[in-house]
Scaffold this motif. Structure first.
Motif, PDB file in Angstrom:
ATOM      1  N   THR A  21       0.787  -1.281  -0.043  1.00  0.00           N
ATOM      2  CA  THR A  21       0.011  -0.067   0.051  1.00  0.00           C
ATOM      3  C   THR A  21       0.775   1.246  -0.053  1.00  0.00           C
ATOM      4  O   THR A  21       0.528   2.374  -0.612  1.00  0.00           O
ATOM      5  CB  THR A  21      -1.075   0.004   1.189  1.00  0.00           C
ATOM      6  OG1 THR A  21      -1.862  -0.986   1.090  1.00  0.00           O
ATOM      7  CG2 THR A  21      -1.850   1.330   1.451  1.00  0.00           C
ATOM      8  N   LYS A  77       1.884   2.619  -3.495  1.00  0.00           N
ATOM      9  CA  LYS A  77       0.871   2.597  -4.570  1.00  0.00           C
ATOM     10  C   LYS A  77       0.913   4.240  -5.319  1.00  0.00           C
ATOM     11  O   LYS A  77       1.027   4.387  -6.262  1.00  0.00           O
ATOM     12  CB  LYS A  77      -0.535   2.522  -4.145  1.00  0.00           C
ATOM     13  CG  LYS A  77      -0.818   1.118  -3.835  1.00  0.00           C
ATOM     14  CD  LYS A  77      -2.114   1.209  -3.552  1.00  0.00           C
ATOM     15  CE  LYS A  77      -3.208   1.282  -4.433  1.00  0.00           C
ATOM     16  NZ  LYS A  77      -4.661   1.122  -4.249  1.00  0.00           N
ATOM     17  N   ILE A  80      -3.920  -2.188  -9.970  1.00  0.00           N
ATOM     18  CA  ILE A  80      -2.806  -2.215  -8.580  1.00  0.00           C
ATOM     19  C   ILE A  80      -3.255  -2.915  -7.700  1.00  0.00           C
ATOM     20  O   ILE A  80      -4.367  -2.713  -7.154  1.00  0.00           O
ATOM     21  CB  ILE A  80      -2.351  -1.147  -8.418  1.00  0.00           C
ATOM     22  CG1 ILE A  80      -1.890  -0.166  -9.649  1.00  0.00           C
ATOM     23  CG2 ILE A  80      -1.349  -0.928  -7.261  1.00  0.00           C
ATOM     24  CD1 ILE A  80      -1.522   1.300  -9.436  1.00  0.00           C
ATOM     25  N   SER A  93      -2.529  -4.426  -4.088  1.00  0.00           N
ATOM     26  CA  SER A  93      -1.865  -4.135  -2.668  1.00  0.00           C
ATOM     27  C   SER A  93      -2.096  -5.499  -1.796  1.00  0.00           C
ATOM     28  O   SER A  93      -2.881  -5.971  -1.492  1.00  0.00           O
ATOM     29  CB  SER A  93      -2.237  -2.855  -1.716  1.00  0.00           C
ATOM     30  OG  SER A  93      -2.160  -1.912  -2.729  1.00  0.00           O
TER      31      SER A  93
END
Length: 565
Positions: A81, A84, A93, A95
């Motif tokens: 996270t 990002k 994306i 996480s």
């Protein structure tokens, strides 16, 4: 700590989760994570699905990261996270930490799918002469051959402990990780941006490390550190030339192996087990299923003892460069010595000769590729990055020897708007720390040879300008004075002010490692290495240290250990 049982089950869960996200066999999945157990789990999970992973070092500048992601045309990127924000790309994306609740609900069972011999395993980006990094595609057959070779050569077993310290973006991580994992060995993952010599020494001496892969530059400092370990069996040196003086205290107490190989041939293609110090620099002999040829400019074999370019053939040769068909055709040529249709040779660009005893000797490069502190660098990529600014009309970058090792020097013709500080800030957004010039030399014009080529030999004789870009301020207290003395010793520079930048004075990551070691041994001050990148002047560093006196001391480098059941 994590057991092999848990490692496999978690990798299976991540693999099932990735399939739910649309990852299939043949997919290419960038992984932008700090070194951790979770990162290893993701690598294994990607391979289990039949996809290939692209290791992306989160410490790279944002522009470089985004270029790699766009070049690979990523559809999905795996990260943590907190990373990002570095990813500016139109892709999904994932996480891992944010998705944990969903991931750990997936099945722990192994997947039925098994990757094919010629499927891609990973794509690693290396420096490119055209101004952008290029992705090297490694297939499973190449990875498998090297991993099994390493395991057999070094007799890796469950009783071994391997120290993993390489950046995820360098293929040296392959030999630190996979041979140990297939052998049930214990792996210590050193987490953090760089590791100081004292930390590495501590792990070797107190965690019973038996196998260590490192560069000659780091090995030189470990040699001086007088390591005391009854467990260390092998040190594998690679990345640059191994000099005998780097191992005078280590050898023969520890067996040292000099290794050689470009990323395009899957980590290493030769080993030289040092039998005497005078032969430490030799490349040795080819590994199983690897073929080496020393050829002339017409790609014909040269006699024993004659100089030629080293061509590499066999199972470890990469598929080529991702999305670079012309460069692939230039560097990967038909193997006219093989009877197998489709076999190719990789043109290494390294100059070498066969010795009468059947060992290979490295004799330099035939192009502008260099290695600094074991890291492969194309000078053209640095020059192109500098030219993109509005501050320089022409520039030539050379690697010069110095007391601190090789350093990058930029010879430039400035524009009327030249601003060194702004240019430096721009370059930090484009290039990794190890590709930033540490010295700059202003020139009026580029010197040419009689045939019209740039006279690089003449440029190398020119004196650098004052590398300090700030007004000199003397140390104001005892701590600053002690730090100045350490910097003077490490950087071989007499006049150092408290506002001078360590890295602009010629410092780099390995010198920073040594500074951390010096501060601990000579000043009894312990500081994490990443602090030197954050506070890179003596005034900033001393302020940080004063504040730390009032709070808890910094934690030691975080480690993760993979242990057998």
């Amino acid at each position: 700590h994590i057991t092999y049982k848990s490692l496999n089950e978690r990798a299976n869960q991540v693999a099932h989760f990735l399939q739910q996200q649309g990852v299939v066999a043949g997919s290419i999945v960038p992984v932008c994570m700090e070194c951790s157990v979770e990162m290893i789990i993701v690598f294994i999970a990607v391979l289990k699905v039949g996809a290939a992973y692209v290791p992306v070092d989160p410490q790279y500048p944002q522009e470089r990261i985004n270029f790699m992601l766009k070049d690979i045309d990523a559809k999905l990127v795996i990260c943590n996270t907190d990373l990002k924000g570095k990813l500016d790309i139109d892709a999904s994306i994932v996480s891992i930490d944010n998705s944990a609740d969903q991931i750990w609900k997936e099945s722990k069972e192994n997947l039925d799918f098994k990757p094919g011999y010629t499927d891609l395993a990973y794509v690693i980006y290396t420096s490119g002469s055209t101004g952008q990094p290029k992705g090297v595609m490694i297939e499973h057959k190449s990875l498998l051959n090297y991993v099994l070779t390493f395991k057999q050569y070094f007799s890796v077993s469950p009783s071994d402990t391997v120290l993993q310290q390489s950046s995820i973006s360098f293929d040296s991580m392959v030999e630190e990780l996979y041979p140990a994992l297939i052998s049930g060995a214990r792996v210590i993952l050193v987490k953090g941006r760089g590791k100081d010599i004292n930390a590495i020494k501590k792990f070797i001496e107190h965690d019973n490390v038996t196998l260590l892969s490192t560069t000659p530059t780091t090995l030189e400092w470990l040699n001086k550190a007088n390591i005391s370990s009854s467990s260390l069996r092998y040190i594998v040196s690679g990345g640059e030339v191994l000099s005998a003086e780097y191992i005078t205290n280590l050898y023969p107490k520890v067996q040292v192996v000099n290794s050689y190989g470009p990323t395009e041939a899957t980590v290493c293609v030769t080993y030289n087990e040092v039998k005497e110090l005078s032969s430490a620099h030799l490349l040795g002999s080819p590994l199983p299923n690897v073929r080496l040829y020393v050829l002339d400019s017409h790609q014909n074999l040269v006699p024993i003892g004659a100089l030629g370019e080293l061509y590499i053939g066999g199972v470890q040769v990469a598929r080529g460069y991702f999305n670079r068909p012309e460069l692939t055709a230039q560097k990967f040529v038909d193997d006219k010595f093989s009877t197998e249709h489709g076999d190719r040779l990789y043109r290494s660009g390294d100059l070498a000769r066969w010795r009468a005893d059947g060992t290979l000797e490295y004799l330099g490069r035939n192009d502008e590729q260099i290695k600094i502190r074991g890291i492969r660098i194309e000078l053209g990529e640095i020059e192109n990055a500098i030219r993109k600014s509005q501050f320089v009309e022409q520039v030539v970058v050379l690697a010069k020897d110095s007391p601190q090792g090789k350093r990058l020097v930029a010879y430039y013709i400035p524009t009327s708007t030249y601003d060194r500080e702004v240019l430096g800030n721009q370059l930090r957004l484009m290039l990794p720390e190890y590709m930033l010039p540490s010295s700059w030399v202003k020139i009026e014009s580029l010197p040419l040879t009689p045939n019209g080529k740039i006279n690089r030999r003449y440029l190398s004789t020119l004196e650098q300008e004052d590398i300090s870009q700030v007004a000199y301020i003397a140390p104001r207290n005892e701590l600053e004075q002690k730090l100045v003395l350490l910097w003077q010793e490490l950087l071989n520079t007499e006049r150092i002010g408290i506002n001078d930048n360590f890295f602009e004075l010629g410092g780099h990551s390995l010198l920073a490692m040594r500074l951390v070691s010096y501060m601990e041994s000579k000043l009894q001050i312990t500081v994490p290495i990443h602090i030197l990148f954050q506070f890179s002047s003596i005034s900033e560093l001393s302020k940080y240290l004063e504040v730390q006196k009032k709070v808890d001391p910094p934690q030691e480098t975080t480690t993760y250990k993979l242990i057998d059941i």
